[in-house]
Write an enzyme that holds these catalytic residues in place. Structure first.
Site, mmCIF file in Angstrom:
data_model
loop_
_atom_site.group_PDB
_atom_site.id
_atom_site.type_symbol
_atom_site.label_atom_id
_atom_site.label_comp_id
_atom_site.label_asym_id
_atom_site.label_seq_id
_atom_site.Cartn_x
_atom_site.Cartn_y
_atom_site.Cartn_z
ATOM 1 N N ARG A 1 -15.389 1.606 -1.057
ATOM 2 C CA ARG A 1 -15.081 0.338 -0.387
ATOM 3 C C ARG A 1 -15.128 0.562 1.120
ATOM 4 O O ARG A 1 -14.570 1.543 1.619
ATOM 5 C CB ARG A 1 -13.700 -0.169 -0.779
ATOM 6 C CG ARG A 1 -13.357 -1.458 -0.065
ATOM 7 C CD ARG A 1 -12.074 -2.055 -0.527
ATOM 8 N NE ARG A 1 -10.929 -1.335 -0.021
ATOM 9 C CZ ARG A 1 -9.681 -1.641 -0.325
ATOM 10 N NH1 ARG A 1 -9.441 -2.644 -1.164
ATOM 11 N NH2 ARG A 1 -8.675 -0.964 0.165
ATOM 12 N N HIS B 1 0.814 -1.217 0.000
ATOM 13 C CA HIS B 1 0.000 0.000 0.000
ATOM 14 C C HIS B 1 0.847 1.266 0.000
ATOM 15 O O HIS B 1 0.401 2.308 -0.478
ATOM 16 C CB HIS B 1 -0.990 -0.027 1.169
ATOM 17 C CG HIS B 1 -2.153 -0.922 0.885
ATOM 18 N ND1 HIS B 1 -2.267 -2.183 1.382
ATOM 19 C CD2 HIS B 1 -3.238 -0.727 0.084
ATOM 20 C CE1 HIS B 1 -3.372 -2.744 0.922
ATOM 21 N NE2 HIS B 1 -3.985 -1.876 0.132
ATOM 22 N N ARG C 1 2.604 -9.657 -0.516
ATOM 23 C CA ARG C 1 2.708 -8.591 -1.527
ATOM 24 C C ARG C 1 3.665 -7.480 -1.103
ATOM 25 O O ARG C 1 4.091 -6.676 -1.920
ATOM 26 C CB ARG C 1 1.314 -8.011 -1.842
ATOM 27 C CG ARG C 1 0.649 -7.402 -0.646
ATOM 28 C CD ARG C 1 -0.827 -7.111 -0.899
ATOM 29 N NE ARG C 1 -1.072 -5.780 -1.402
ATOM 30 C CZ ARG C 1 -2.270 -5.225 -1.475
ATOM 31 N NH1 ARG C 1 -3.350 -5.908 -1.100
ATOM 32 N NH2 ARG C 1 -2.431 -4.020 -1.939
ATOM 33 N N CYS D 1 -9.943 -4.120 -10.049
ATOM 34 C CA CYS D 1 -9.452 -2.888 -9.441
ATOM 35 C C CYS D 1 -8.066 -3.048 -8.834
ATOM 36 O O CYS D 1 -7.560 -2.142 -8.187
ATOM 37 C CB CYS D 1 -10.429 -2.363 -8.391
ATOM 38 S SG CYS D 1 -10.595 -3.467 -6.976
ATOM 39 N N GLU E 1 -11.030 -11.333 -3.866
ATOM 40 C CA GLU E 1 -9.584 -11.225 -3.660
ATOM 41 C C GLU E 1 -9.053 -12.328 -2.750
ATOM 42 O O GLU E 1 -7.861 -12.403 -2.487
ATOM 43 C CB GLU E 1 -9.225 -9.848 -3.096
ATOM 44 C CG GLU E 1 -9.993 -9.422 -1.869
ATOM 45 C CD GLU E 1 -9.631 -8.020 -1.398
ATOM 46 O OE1 GLU E 1 -8.657 -7.423 -1.872
ATOM 47 O OE2 GLU E 1 -10.355 -7.505 -0.512
ATOM 48 N N ASN F 1 -4.411 -7.574 -6.368
ATOM 49 C CA ASN F 1 -3.256 -7.438 -5.463
ATOM 50 C C ASN F 1 -3.296 -8.523 -4.388
ATOM 51 O O ASN F 1 -2.298 -9.189 -4.117
ATOM 52 C CB ASN F 1 -3.260 -6.070 -4.775
ATOM 53 C CG ASN F 1 -3.259 -4.934 -5.766
ATOM 54 O OD1 ASN F 1 -2.879 -5.122 -6.909
ATOM 55 N ND2 ASN F 1 -3.697 -3.764 -5.342
ATOM 56 N N ASP F 2 -4.461 -8.665 -3.787
ATOM 57 C CA ASP F 2 -4.583 -9.680 -2.749
ATOM 58 C C ASP F 2 -4.830 -11.063 -3.337
ATOM 59 O O ASP F 2 -4.366 -12.062 -2.790
ATOM 60 C CB ASP F 2 -5.716 -9.313 -1.779
ATOM 61 C CG ASP F 2 -5.244 -8.305 -0.756
ATOM 62 O OD1 ASP F 2 -4.155 -8.510 -0.189
ATOM 63 O OD2 ASP F 2 -5.934 -7.298 -0.542
HETATM 64 C C1 PEP Z 1 -6.564 -5.554 -4.244
HETATM 65 O O1 PEP Z 1 -6.345 -6.300 -3.300
HETATM 66 O O2 PEP Z 1 -6.303 -5.839 -5.429
HETATM 67 C C2 PEP Z 1 -7.152 -4.221 -4.026
HETATM 68 C C3 PEP Z 1 -7.514 -3.476 -5.038
HETATM 69 O O3 PEP Z 1 -7.259 -3.775 -2.755
HETATM 70 P P1 PEP Z 1 -6.019 -3.310 -1.862
HETATM 71 O O4 PEP Z 1 -4.847 -3.092 -2.771
HETATM 72 O O5 PEP Z 1 -6.420 -2.056 -1.189
HETATM 73 O O6 PEP Z 1 -5.824 -4.451 -0.920
HETATM 74 MG MG MG Z 2 -7.196 -5.990 -1.373
#
Ligand code: PEP
Ligand code: MG
Length: 594
Positions: free
Chosen positions: A339, A196, A472, A509, A438, A461-462
């Site tokens: 979200r 993040h 990650r 996303c 995710e 991402n997750d």
């Molecule tokens: C993800 O996990 O892909 C996502 C968009 O949420 P975050 O990156 O905030 O975990």
């Molecule tokens: Mg996520």
């Protein structure tokens, strides 16, 4: 002494060239405090500020202690009791107050100096148990300091305009505070491509490189430095020719950005006329403008947890309502996907107390936390629903792992809607409720979830982190973090099919959507919307406008048949090469052999 140019390598996470002088943070910023003098007339106020921070920390710890005792047992809660005892320690607390009065300096500096002394003293003990208490003291000191500062920003208020932050690590909350200052670039020892902190740097268009091993041990403050956020190179004491090279790179980068800006009013439409919606991911309301400036049509992911960071108390329902309404008004006529709070994992705030988890990414994160804390969850839902009267609102739930959990969320939402109805408060009764896909279990049961959700948003991402078991945010395993792994491609394909079979929209996303090549693959797989860092919208749009949907579909089909990452990558490279050659031919006409 001859100073030599040196190049370090890391993971590029936010494009652009940043140059300036090193601002070294040997600890996380909330713990490293410069001394600043105070006047005689300010002494008592400073003492009060310090006492208030200690009291607030004690209250927060008491709440956590109760939660730990309930959720685990009294024995574990004793760890927190020990931290609370520390807040009454005369050697640290009373003496800090004496120091403030005597030395007339800021509380952060004097408090942390006492902590340093204490830790050094303890490191000399033979007793293993006492030495191991370091991290407890650090933890509680961090909490007090955060409460004292309320925002890390003040720590860096006097940054020189061309400062390049070099640190071991920064928490996302700290990064969110830093970005408002004048920072030319970031270099961190820790971090992965989709941590993040990396996402924050990109959102604010600050060049950043992470995962640069041990850099803080090698460089001094004020060292001249260049950060190449495109290649991951970090150069200290650059030679004149290196400076010249990067000056040209900077010019080329700015020109490319200008060229992309020309696409602002163009549709993200393929050559055969298929149009896909490109939206922006944002973390803070300040980014709304960026989103519009880069041509995003609405917000596909508002990471609302960032609103809870760097402040003494969580935002109230009314405050959230104003922010959400503002976002809807700015984005009108497009929709905004809000979200709900995704606390946990790598995002913690001292203003929302939670029991420590040994493995926070698998612990009480996101919706798990919210369902256990209706006093935090409900005001947020109310604020989102109230805002829905002012524009097209979608609510998105993070970390859904199965149907029961989603049904439970729906019960909470129904309850909040009833309360609003009873109170005659306006909201859109048909506000859409989506599930983030995710967690691998949610991907596997996407067909059942699709019968209850109004839309899906795939959080790659997750999804990648949990499916491949690759943290990650860990640079040591970043080489294994692979969006083109056949398992990931198959899961995404299955989620899209499940969503479409139930007639719901499927968006992506995660950061995967920010990469133009990946975006083409997702388009070929049938995704309905892509939401990405705002800065990536123009380059994704450019590639989409240069291909046919049929080509993207073919590419997706071909790679889905591949059993290995290497096989997938070879096909992607070959197709891109053919595509580039076709583009060239279109521009210059067919090349005749000489
Ligand atoms: C993800 O996990 O892909 C996502 C968009 O949420 P975050 O990156 O905030 O975990
Ligand atoms: Mg996520």
């Amino acid at each position: 002494m001859i100073v030599q140019e040196r190049t370090y390598e890391g993971i590029p996470v936010s494009a652009g060239i940043g140059a300036g002088r090193v601002h070294l943070l040997t600890r996380t910023p909330a713990m490293s405090h410069e001394p600043s003098a105070i006047d005689d007339s300010e002494i008592e106020a400073e003492v009060q500020r310090f006492r208030a921070a200690i009291d607030l920390s004690r209250e927060q710890l008491e709440k956590i202690r109760r939660q730990v005792a309930e959720a685990i047992d009294d024995k574990h809660a004793e760890i927190i009791t020990a931290q609370m005892l520390f807040l009454g320690d005369i050697e640290v607390v009373d003496k800090t107050i004496d120091d403030i009065r005597r030395e007339k300096k800021n509380a952060e500096f004097l408090f942390n100096r006492r902590i340093d002394e204490l830790i050094q003293m303890m490191s000399r003990f033979d007793d293993e148990f006492l030495r191991a208490r370091d991290s407890d003291i650090f933890d509680v000191a961090h909490r007090v300091t955060n409460n004292l500062l309320q925002a890390t920003a003040s720590l860096l208020a006097n940054l020189a305009p061309d400062s390049v932050i070099v640190a071991h690590d920064l928490a996302p909350s700290e990064t969110a505070a830093l970005i408002r200052e004048h920072v030319a670039a970031f270099v961190l020892e820790k971090g992965g491509p989709t941590s993040h902190t990396a996402i924050m740097a990109k959102a604010l268009e600050i060049p950043a490189v992470v995962g640069v091993a041990n850099i803080t041990s090698y460089i001094d403050k004020d060292t001249p430095i260049i950060v190449d956020g495109l290649t991951g190179h970090v150069i200290t004491n650059p030679k004149p020719e290196t400076i010249e090279y990067y000056r040209n790179e900077q010019v080329a980068f700015t020109e490319l950005e200008k060229e992309l800006e020309l696409l602002l009013d163009q549709l993200p439409e393929t050559l055969d006329g298929y149009s896909i919606r490109l939206r922006a991911n944002i973390e803070l309301p300040e980014e709304l403008e960026h989103a519009a400036k880069h041509g995003a049509r609405g917000i596909g992911l508002f990471r609302t947890e960032f609103l809870y960071m760097n402040r003494a108390a969580p935002p109230s329902e009314d405050e959230q309502f104003e922010i959400y309404r503002h976002a809807l008004e700015v984005m009108h006529p497009h929709s905004v996907v809000f979200r709900t709070l995704d606390l946990g994992g790598d995002k913690f705030f001292s203003n929302v107390p939670m029991a420590p988890d040994i493995n926070p990414f698998m612990g009480q994160r996101a919706i798990r936390f919210c369902l256990q804390q209706p006093d935090i969850f409900h005001p947020q839902l109310r604020a989102m629903l109230r805002a829905s009267a002012y524009g097209r609102t979608r609510i998105l739930i993070p970390m859904i792992s199965g149907l029961e959990e989603f049904l439970e969320v729906k019960r909470h939402l129904r309850q909040v809607k009833e309360e609003l109805k009873t109170a005659n408060i306006e909201f859109d009764p048909n506000v859409e409720l989506g599930a983030m896909i995710e967690v691998p279990s949610a991907a596997v049961v996407a067909d059942t979830l699709a019968t209850e959700a109004d839309f899906f948003s795939i959080g790659t991402n997750d999804l990648i982190q949990y499916t491949l078991a690759v943290d990650r945010g860990n640079e040591k395993v970043a080489y294994l973090y692979e969006p083109l792994h056949p398992a990931i491609l198959r899961l995404i394909r299955a989620i899209i099919s499940a969503g479409h079979e139930s007639g719901i929209m499927v968006c992506v996303c995660g950061e995967m959507a920010s990469d133009p090549t990946m975006a083409i693959i997702l388009l070929g797989m049938g995704v309905d919307e892509l939401s990405m860092s705002a800065v990536s919208v123009p380059s994704v749009k450019k590639l989409i406008r240069s291909i046919r949907l049929s080509e993207a579909k073919l590419l997706a089909e071909e790679i889905l048949g591949q059993p290995t990452i290497d096989g997938v990558k070879q096909i992607v490279r070959r197709r891109l090469k053919i595509h580039a050659a076709k583009q060239k031919m279109k521009k210059f006409g067919p090349q005749r052999p000489a």
